[in-house]
Motif scaffolding. Structure first.
Motif, PDB file in Angstrom:
ATOM      1  N   VAL A 227       5.065  24.988  42.880  1.00 23.11           N
ATOM      2  CA  VAL A 227       4.304  24.283  43.913  1.00 23.11           C
ATOM      3  C   VAL A 227       5.077  23.061  44.398  1.00 23.11           C
ATOM      4  O   VAL A 227       5.063  22.727  45.590  1.00 23.11           O
ATOM      5  N   ASP A 228       5.779  22.412  43.487  1.00 21.50           N
ATOM      6  CA  ASP A 228       6.613  21.278  43.897  1.00 21.50           C
ATOM      7  C   ASP A 228       7.706  21.737  44.864  1.00 21.50           C
ATOM      8  O   ASP A 228       8.059  21.027  45.809  1.00 21.50           O
ATOM      9  N   ALA A 229       8.221  22.947  44.646  1.00 25.66           N
ATOM     10  CA  ALA A 229       9.197  23.503  45.586  1.00 25.66           C
ATOM     11  C   ALA A 229       8.561  23.695  46.956  1.00 25.66           C
ATOM     12  O   ALA A 229       9.220  23.505  47.996  1.00 25.66           O
ATOM     13  N   ALA A 230       7.266  24.046  46.989  1.00 24.69           N
ATOM     14  CA  ALA A 230       6.558  24.186  48.266  1.00 24.69           C
ATOM     15  C   ALA A 230       6.402  22.835  48.961  1.00 24.69           C
ATOM     16  O   ALA A 230       6.468  22.744  50.194  1.00 24.69           O
ATOM     17  N   VAL A 231       6.180  21.778  48.179  1.00 25.49           N
ATOM     18  CA  VAL A 231       6.117  20.437  48.768  1.00 25.49           C
ATOM     19  C   VAL A 231       7.468  20.084  49.381  1.00 25.49           C
ATOM     20  O   VAL A 231       7.547  19.508  50.478  1.00 25.49           O
ATOM     21  N   GLY A 232       8.550  20.434  48.689  1.00 26.96           N
ATOM     22  CA  GLY A 232       9.890  20.225  49.243  1.00 26.96           C
ATOM     23  C   GLY A 232      10.097  21.017  50.515  1.00 26.96           C
ATOM     24  O   GLY A 232      10.716  20.529  51.475  1.00 26.96           O
ATOM     25  N   PHE A 233       9.574  22.234  50.574  1.00 26.28           N
ATOM     26  CA  PHE A 233       9.640  23.058  51.781  1.00 26.28           C
ATOM     27  C   PHE A 233       8.929  22.347  52.931  1.00 26.28           C
ATOM     28  O   PHE A 233       9.435  22.299  54.070  1.00 26.28           O
ATOM     29  N   LEU A 259       1.428  14.153  39.389  1.00 26.99           N
ATOM     30  CA  LEU A 259       1.925  13.268  38.336  1.00 26.99           C
ATOM     31  C   LEU A 259       3.432  13.345  38.137  1.00 26.99           C
ATOM     32  O   LEU A 259       4.050  12.363  37.716  1.00 26.99           O
ATOM     33  N   GLY A 260       4.031  14.498  38.437  1.00 26.97           N
ATOM     34  CA  GLY A 260       5.430  14.664  38.075  1.00 26.97           C
ATOM     35  C   GLY A 260       6.385  15.053  39.178  1.00 26.97           C
ATOM     36  O   GLY A 260       7.579  15.229  38.925  1.00 26.97           O
ATOM     37  N   SER A 261       5.905  15.169  40.403  1.00 29.16           N
ATOM     38  CA  SER A 261       6.742  15.671  41.488  1.00 29.16           C
ATOM     39  C   SER A 261       7.883  14.731  41.844  1.00 29.16           C
ATOM     40  O   SER A 261       7.737  13.504  41.820  1.00 29.16           O
ATOM     41  N   ALA A 262       9.000  15.331  42.221  1.00 30.42           N
ATOM     42  CA  ALA A 262      10.102  14.546  42.787  1.00 30.42           C
ATOM     43  C   ALA A 262       9.747  14.062  44.187  1.00 30.42           C
ATOM     44  O   ALA A 262      10.436  13.220  44.745  1.00 30.42           O
ATOM     45  N   HIS A 263       8.655  14.601  44.747  1.00 33.06           N
ATOM     46  CA  HIS A 263       8.216  14.234  46.100  1.00 33.06           C
ATOM     47  C   HIS A 263       6.912  13.428  46.062  1.00 33.06           C
ATOM     48  O   HIS A 263       6.123  13.483  47.003  1.00 33.06           O
ATOM     49  N   ARG A 264       6.713  12.676  44.989  1.00 29.95           N
ATOM     50  CA  ARG A 264       5.455  11.918  44.870  1.00 29.95           C
ATOM     51  C   ARG A 264       5.238  10.959  46.024  1.00 29.95           C
ATOM     52  O   ARG A 264       4.106  10.665  46.395  1.00 29.95           O
ATOM     53  N   ASP A 265       6.335  10.477  46.601  1.00 30.54           N
ATOM     54  CA  ASP A 265       6.206   9.555  47.728  1.00 30.54           C
ATOM     55  C   ASP A 265       5.593  10.238  48.949  1.00 30.54           C
ATOM     56  O   ASP A 265       5.019   9.579  49.824  1.00 30.54           O
ATOM     57  N   LEU A 266       5.698  11.571  49.005  1.00 30.59           N
ATOM     58  CA  LEU A 266       5.163  12.324  50.130  1.00 30.59           C
ATOM     59  C   LEU A 266       3.690  12.665  49.938  1.00 30.59           C
ATOM     60  O   LEU A 266       2.963  12.888  50.904  1.00 30.59           O
ATOM     61  N   VAL A 267       3.245  12.728  48.680  1.00 28.59           N
ATOM     62  CA  VAL A 267       1.864  13.113  48.379  1.00 28.59           C
ATOM     63  C   VAL A 267       0.918  11.994  48.823  1.00 28.59           C
ATOM     64  O   VAL A 267       1.082  10.833  48.450  1.00 28.59           O
ATOM     65  N   ALA A 268      -0.087  12.381  49.632  1.00 29.82           N
ATOM     66  CA  ALA A 268      -1.022  11.394  50.170  1.00 29.82           C
ATOM     67  C   ALA A 268      -2.407  11.502  49.556  1.00 29.82           C
ATOM     68  O   ALA A 268      -3.220  10.584  49.688  1.00 29.82           O
ATOM     69  N   GLY A 269      -2.689  12.608  48.887  1.00 30.44           N
ATOM     70  CA  GLY A 269      -4.006  12.783  48.291  1.00 30.44           C
ATOM     71  C   GLY A 269      -4.115  14.149  47.640  1.00 30.44           C
ATOM     72  O   GLY A 269      -3.258  15.016  47.825  1.00 30.44           O
ATOM     73  N   VAL A 270      -5.208  14.326  46.871  1.00 30.63           N
ATOM     74  CA  VAL A 270      -5.430  15.569  46.134  1.00 30.63           C
ATOM     75  C   VAL A 270      -6.890  15.974  46.301  1.00 30.63           C
ATOM     76  O   VAL A 270      -7.790  15.154  46.153  1.00 30.63           O
TER      77      VAL A 270
END
Length: 402
Positions: A227-233, A259-270
């Motif tokens: 899923v983290d790869a999808a965030v990178g996509f 909690l652990g994504s390399a793209h945490r700066d991109l995550v705006a909410g859950v």
């Protein structure tokens, strides 16, 4: 001096008595070993069942199909009696049909309206599985979409992309255990209407994405990387903000990404729908529901989280239950979270959702239903469900204001 008759008798009996005791102890020890061995085998089977992808199981019976009236009568269960729109996995000439409102019911059956046209030549098997999916194919939404492949550590994972708005804000949707991407289709229209692009993803061992070496679930501990790869996509395709949405086990996966994504700066909410927040709560509940002794459940969880049992559980490594317990890790959360959960869930109890909301009232908002069961909140009350998401998006400035 000759020994007395009593002493002689005692000396004669003693060896036989001691030998008998030894035999009894040996038999008792063997029996105890057999019992403990059987006990351990049962526990290991329970552990393997938790992490092994399994085919969909029938949970209701088709009692009558009336093609003239376009109605279907099902055995009555806490799910089949729910008001709203649902789906039914079937066998025979139809593999899936949509169901409408309850028309009538008695102590053992429920009659519902068919929303899929079934012709007079249709034949359905008696065994069926009631579903909250409703939509089972993306084209049923009548929205533009494309099929994509997300590169991950296990290989290309299929995804559906529904573009909307200016493409700045995306939601990455994650389905639950034993389901596929189609589970998430219900939510696409509410995000599309808010100008948010939706990426509906798959992950290892779900039957659509590639299989891992072991072919088993790790309850979110490794699936989150897909899923983290999808965030990178999403980032590479122009997303400036990403919302994570997880259904059931997809909730556990989404929380691990947050909690652990390399793209945490991109995550705006859950956004979490009927989520697993702490697996131990879920497994304890399921053990009670299935009348599994606490001791068996305890050994099963112990086996899943230790290295010695890995060859037997086939997980490829210990399941890190402490890391998957987000209530215990609540202080690490950094993003606003909306939880939608029914207190009568019946599969994933809402206890951990309530505890997470209590632990982080500054970030977590819980909208709890009473009678919507597991991942069927949209089906039960679409307006309330959609309204909760829309208003949360606007409060956090994640959707255009009217």
């Amino acid at each position: 001096m000759k020994p007395s008759r009593r002493a002689a008798a005692r000396d004669a009996v003693a060896p036989g008595f001691v030998a008998g005791i030894r035999v009894a102890l040996t038999l008792l020890s063997t029996a105890l070993g057999v019992v403990l061995g059987a006990f351990t085998l049962v526990s290991l089977k329970v552990a393997r069942d938790v992490v092994t992808p399994a085919p969909r199981r029938a949970d209701t019976k088709i009692v009558n199909l009336d093609v003239a009236a376009q109605t279907i009568t099902l055995s009555r269960t806490p799910d089949t009696e729910l008001p709203g729109r649902y789906g039914l996995f079937t066998s025979g000439t139809e593999s899936y049909v949509k169901l409408g409102s309850v028309l009538s019911q008695d102590a053992t059956t429920v009659k519902r309206k068919l929303l899929t046209q079934v012709d007079a030549h249709s034949r359905l098997g008696a065994d069926a599985a009631f579903s909250g999916w409703y939509y089972d194919r993306p084209e049923q939404l009548h929205l533009p979409y494309s099929s994509e492949l997300i590169g991950s550590g296990v290989g290309p994972c299929p995804a559906w992309l529904f573009p909307a708005g200016d493409g700045d804000t995306w939601v990455v949707q994650v389905h639950g255990r034993g389901a596929t991407r189609a589970e998430c289709l219900r939510a696409v229209p509410v995000f599309h209407g808010s100008g948010i692009t939706t990426l509906v993803v798959s992950y290892r061992n779900d039957g659509e994405a590639p299989r891992s070496r072991t072919g088993t679930y790790t309850l979110g501990a490794t699936e989150w990387r897909d899923v983290d790869a999808a965030v990178g996509f999403a980032r590479r395709h122009g997303a400036k903000r990403v919302i994570l949405m997880g259904w059931s086990m997809g909730g556990a996966i989404s929380l691990q990404v947050a909690l652990g994504s390399a793209h945490r700066d991109l995550v705006a909410g859950v956004i979490l729908e009927s989520p697993v927040v702490d697996w131990r709560v879920v497994l304890d509940y399921q053990a009670r529901l299935n009348h599994i002794p606490n001791s068996v459940a305890g050994i099963a969880i112990g086996a899943l989280k230790t290295s010695w049992a890995t060859p037997l559980t086939r997980t490829g490594g210990p399941i890190p239950f402490d890391r998957l317990d987000v209530v215990a890790r609540a202080e690490e959360l950094r993003h606003p979270i909306l939880i939608l959960h029914s207190d009568d869930d019946g599969f994933v109890p809402s206890d951990a959702s309530h505890r997470l909301a209590e632990a982080r009232p500054d970030l977590v908002e819980l909208d709890s239903f009473d009678v919507a069961r597991h991942t069927k909140l949209w089906n039960y009350d679409q307006d309330r469900w959609s309204g909760a998401i829309t208003s949360w998006l606007r409060r956090h400035e994640l959707a255009p204001q009217e």
